[in-house]
Design a protein around this motif. Sequence first.
Motif, mmCIF file in Angstrom:
data_model
loop_
_atom_site.group_PDB
_atom_site.id
_atom_site.type_symbol
_atom_site.label_atom_id
_atom_site.label_comp_id
_atom_site.label_asym_id
_atom_site.label_seq_id
_atom_site.Cartn_x
_atom_site.Cartn_y
_atom_site.Cartn_z
ATOM 1 N N TYR A 172 47.749 -40.677 117.616
ATOM 2 C CA TYR A 172 48.823 -41.151 116.742
ATOM 3 C C TYR A 172 49.168 -42.604 117.035
ATOM 4 O O TYR A 172 48.886 -43.120 118.121
ATOM 5 N N TRP A 221 51.578 -42.544 111.836
ATOM 6 C CA TRP A 221 50.504 -41.675 111.334
ATOM 7 C C TRP A 221 49.907 -40.896 112.498
ATOM 8 O O TRP A 221 49.985 -41.317 113.652
ATOM 9 N N THR A 244 46.354 -38.402 113.453
ATOM 10 C CA THR A 244 45.051 -37.866 113.052
ATOM 11 C C THR A 244 44.586 -36.858 114.092
ATOM 12 O O THR A 244 45.058 -36.846 115.230
ATOM 13 N N SER A 299 44.168 -35.871 108.905
ATOM 14 C CA SER A 299 45.028 -37.045 108.975
ATOM 15 C C SER A 299 46.266 -36.851 108.124
ATOM 16 O O SER A 299 46.257 -36.064 107.170
ATOM 17 N N THR A 329 46.908 -42.728 106.155
ATOM 18 C CA THR A 329 46.974 -43.499 107.403
ATOM 19 C C THR A 329 46.931 -45.017 107.196
ATOM 20 O O THR A 329 47.218 -45.763 108.130
ATOM 21 N N LYS A 335 42.712 -48.983 110.530
ATOM 22 C CA LYS A 335 42.809 -47.612 110.027
ATOM 23 C C LYS A 335 42.702 -47.639 108.507
ATOM 24 O O LYS A 335 43.380 -48.429 107.841
#
Lengths: 433, 476
Positions: free
Chosen positions: B167, B187, B189, B210, B304, B461
């Motif tokens: 994260y 965000w 994942t 995600s 993301t 990202k």
Amino acid sequence: MKKKGWVKPLFDKILSALAENKISEYLINDTLKESVELFFIKKSLDMRRQKDVHHYSVTVYHDFSKDNIKMRGSSTISLFSGMTEAEISNSIKNAYYAASFVCNPYYDLPSGQKEALLKIKNALTDLSLSESAKKMTTALFEMDTEKDTFLNSAEIFLEKVTNRIVNSRGIDVSYEKTTVKGEFVAQCVTPQDVETYQSFSYDNLDTEALKTKVKQTLAMTKARANANTAPAAGEYTVLLSGQYVRELFHYYLNRSSAGMIYPKYSNYQIGSNVQGEDVQGEALNITLIANEPYSSEGIPMKDLPLVAESKLETIHGNSRFCHYLGITPTGQYQSIKVPSGSLSFDDMKKEKYLHVVNFSDFQMDDFSGHFGGEIRLAFLYDGKTVTPVTGGSINGSILDVQRNFSFSKELQVEEHFEGPFAVKLEHIRVAGI
Amino acid sequence: MKVNSSDYLKQVKPLLKTLLNDLLKEYSYVSILASDSKAMVYSVSKQGTSINEDTILNGRGFVVKVYDNKSYGEYSFNEITKDSIPSIIRKIKEELAFLKTLLPDGITEGVYARLPEEEASFSESTDYIENPDTLGSELIVAHLTTLSEKARAFDNRILDCSAACRYQQLHKLFLSEKKDLEQNILWTTGSIMVMASRGEEIKYYFNGYSNLGGTEILKEMEQDVENVAKYTLELLDSEPITPGEYDCICTPEVTGMIVHEAFGHGVEMDMFVKKRALAEQYIGKQVASPLVTMHDGASAAGETATYFFDDEGVPAQDTVIIEKGILKRGISDSQTAMYLKTPPTGNGRRQNYERKAYTRMTNTFFEAGTDTYADMIASIKYGFLLENASSGMEDPKNWGIQLMVNVAREIKDGKLTGKIFSPIVLTGYVPDLLKSISMISDTVKLGGGGFCGKGYKEWVKVSDGGPYIKAKIRLG
């Protein structure tokens, strides 16, 4: 005695916080980076940058028992300038708490002593970063003399890094290293408009190597401009050269790391024949090269034999995985050296071949042994004529070809690799037209 | 819940304003991007358990951009106090300026105009359900351990399962003469990679997860872990494909890889400036099937790569790149847009404060169509369902395609036969592939599990995706 306005260095604040939280096992990486960066579009400076940053990374180790098994958990965090002593102490405390959930079997940490700062001296360190940048810029553009084939764009990064590594077992080592890295794109506009991407990385002021690389890339790009068709689908003797030879050899470097062997991702053991049984081609001989004087844990690194006559001689890795395997930790290696082969590159090209000089992105999978990529430029020899081709892809497995390797007598130096310029692979499937 | 502001950035903001105002006395344009990012990676496998910072994303620091009425220079640093401001200014005025005087003969300085600016001031934050910091390391590791053990227990042919969670809680300030912007983003994942051995060869299947949010994503991973284990075992019976051109159905993940790698990189307009992108010559022309509409934008989706302003202080946008098969426009950073005399699209992104901004993609995807997945499979006489994209490489200059996918499932007479081929290399010419798209499914799915590089560096990202698509593709 503190002077008025004296600010306690962050490093000392970290040591105080570790003591305050009664953390007895730790590793501190203190890294100072200074860089000069130049960005070019054709022969024009598009952007200039400088950097001065200081990073502190702290790993804390937490020993505990689970199901009567001795465990050593760890957690790594960054600490920043501007943090108060209370913030640092709190971050370290949280990291130590997190490490108590990391259920890794116990392992010994490396031990050592305080050593003097090691300055890696060479022509690059004799000059300022700006002066070195000027010399590398001159070298970059020296071969860029033609109208139709030229450097489209380029980036140069001069970086001086000072690393200090301190752990709770007495290690206190530091070294200073300067590197020059970058990339460039060569373009040829006729008869087709094509380009080639290329990167470079040197630990010395290697202006000659850069000039050679630019010259070869410009020539490769010119050849690609004359390539029109993809090779026909089928099976070929494929020659790989340049950086792709490194990618192939790095399969053996990666498969021999303790981190892959311990969980059985790799079945290598000391004495294993890494090319399999019944080797009919050239036997592998690989040396591990120490690019840095110390690993990130502070373990002194030196050149070591990795593979001799196909047999694995060394398993390399950090303290944790090496402890699990019952071997002495060596540090994790990134670079290898391979001796020249028995065939000249010209001899390799006496029979039909497909010599791939540029892929869009060559992939070598360390788990499956599969390799492949889309062909940007290759030279196809059908026994009579050599034709530049582009398009299509190769798709093979190192497990199928490693018994019949042929390496060139000619050598090359790439980032993290010194060894044969070319390798010959038999019976490779090519998806073409 | 909204992501909170950074206490650290609040604390240093007055110092940054002082630095900005002092530099504005010397330069006609000055901007400062300040970043405070906490990024962690958790993983569990037979290799062990790890809790570490993300070395690319984690950090606090600043980048100053100045314009000296001719060109731009940048200085990155990560220590600032009231006492250090004069030395930062000296470094910018003396050393950074000095660099352009060192150019060898024949190399000139590029000349740009001053970046245009409009007044803007806002503070925005994204939402989350469960903050990773609140959930805590103990529970994150416990979730991942359960996942890893569940997959390993699924079948004795399974060698290992690596379960990971990453994260980033990111706070940014952008300050210039006319702008005072703040954003706070979270965000998360996850990934599950299951490995099984076939002799010396190890086959593996990788799934990414995600969201623009927090660790609520772990529940989705728990529901999927047995599928990943099942797909991995299927790979043990896979074989190489016979090279050729086939009718293919691409899963949304493979569609995303095509959108991103095959076409997206080619419309990054810093490549137009360098004359490195074929797309520049195709603006207003047909490049894809009329069924295809393509977007990119930090505000085009909640994934993301969502943000409120880019690293040059330009507000996030939703850019329609292809509309019904026609290439409408590209995406750009500010300097590129100024050079090309086009509006900036909010795509100026840096790996972190230590790196230069380039034109970069954000959330990139094809719009949905009207077909159903079942109808698409039924329409294939002989072909493949392509899934589990593993990597791709752009070729903006020549629109060559290289994508690697892990699985091609055979389709015969409108039905999946159960036979699997692996691994697969997709090649070809981008417009040929995009123009061959004949069916598009009615749902869109984006994934933001991966990072995107510019060449082989500058990792940011991104998310990408789209619907299922049917196209003719060369496989090898």
